[in-house]
Design an enzyme around this catalytic site. Structure first.
Site, short mmCIF file in Angstrom:
data_model
loop_
_atom_site.label_atom_id
_atom_site.label_comp_id
_atom_site.label_asym_id
_atom_site.label_seq_id
_atom_site.Cartn_x
_atom_site.Cartn_y
_atom_site.Cartn_z
N CYS A 1 0.84 -1.20 0.00
CA CYS A 1 0.00 0.00 0.00
C CYS A 1 0.88 1.26 0.00
O CYS A 1 1.52 1.56 -0.99
CB CYS A 1 -1.00 -0.04 1.16
SG CYS A 1 -2.39 1.10 0.95
N HIS B 1 -3.56 -5.29 0.87
CA HIS B 1 -3.00 -5.74 2.15
C HIS B 1 -3.00 -7.27 2.22
O HIS B 1 -4.01 -7.87 2.59
CB HIS B 1 -3.78 -5.13 3.32
CG HIS B 1 -3.52 -3.68 3.47
ND1 HIS B 1 -2.47 -3.20 4.21
CD2 HIS B 1 -4.13 -2.60 2.93
CE1 HIS B 1 -2.46 -1.88 4.15
NE2 HIS B 1 -3.45 -1.49 3.37
N GLU C 1 -1.61 -9.07 4.35
CA GLU C 1 -1.53 -9.53 5.74
C GLU C 1 -2.87 -9.71 6.41
O GLU C 1 -2.94 -10.26 7.52
CB GLU C 1 -0.65 -8.56 6.55
CG GLU C 1 -1.27 -7.20 6.81
CD GLU C 1 -1.11 -6.18 5.70
OE1 GLU C 1 -1.32 -4.99 5.96
OE2 GLU C 1 -0.77 -6.55 4.56
#
Length: 184
Positions: free
Chosen positions: A73, A161, A163
């Site tokens: 990002c 993202h 994660e």
């Protein structure tokens, strides 16, 4: 196995990047973005997301270290800006579930996800043109540059993202980055 430094740019998910790498068995350190580049001892760097590109500390200098870098990002946006690309506001601000089309099946980071994957992404800001040496590796209906890659510099970026649990194959992004770091 490669040791990874996750650079903390103040993002709300940075701890999840560290945890995902740790859960994959990687020695990982969370590093404040004001840390002197020469003190970072890692085989790869993850530039985390964050709320403000003007608050990235010394993170631009980490792009000069001779190790692979994965920008997430804001980390991808910083990578683009430092190398001469452009960043601007996205048409769709805020987080959303996005279908990303992989445009480069040979890319070491996103290529194995070909032809598409579901991700959780913020498009408040996004890369609007890639720097020289980089090419677009993924697109979506809301963002023409969802991922980019410069295999010579071994620098890679994703707008989304990986994660977070909302990203279907997020762990795979980290696994592919680990493979790049192990081979470097």
């Amino acid at each position: 196995m490669a040791a990874i430094a996750v650079i903390d740019n103040g993002g709300q998910f940075t701890h999840l990047e560290q945890r995902t790498l740790r859960d994959l068995g990687v020695p990982v350190t969370l590093v404040d973005n004001e840390t002197a580049p020469e003190t970072i001892d890692a085989d790869g760097i993850v530039l985390s997301g964050g709320p403000d590109i003007t608050a990235v500390g010394r993170a631009p200098a980490y792009l000069d270290l001779p190790v692979p870098v994965l920008g997430i990002c804001l980390g991808m946006q910083l990578m683009a800006e430092v190398h001469g690309g452009t960043v601007g506001p996205g048409e769709y601000g805020g987080y959303a579930d996005v279908t990303v089309e992989i445009s480069d099946p040979d890319d070491p980071i996103v290529g194995p996800l070909f032809p598409e994957t579901q991700v959780w992404a913020s498009h408040a800001d996004e890369v609007t043109s890639v720097p020289d040496g980089f090419h677009v590796t993924a697109t979506s209906a809301v963002c023409p540059i969802e991922a980019m890659s410069d295999p010579v510099r071994q620098q890679f970026g994703v707008q989304w993202h990986p994660e977070v649990a909302h990203t279907a194959e997020g762990e795979a992004i980290f696994e592919h980055f680990i493979e790049v770091c192990d081979a470097a």
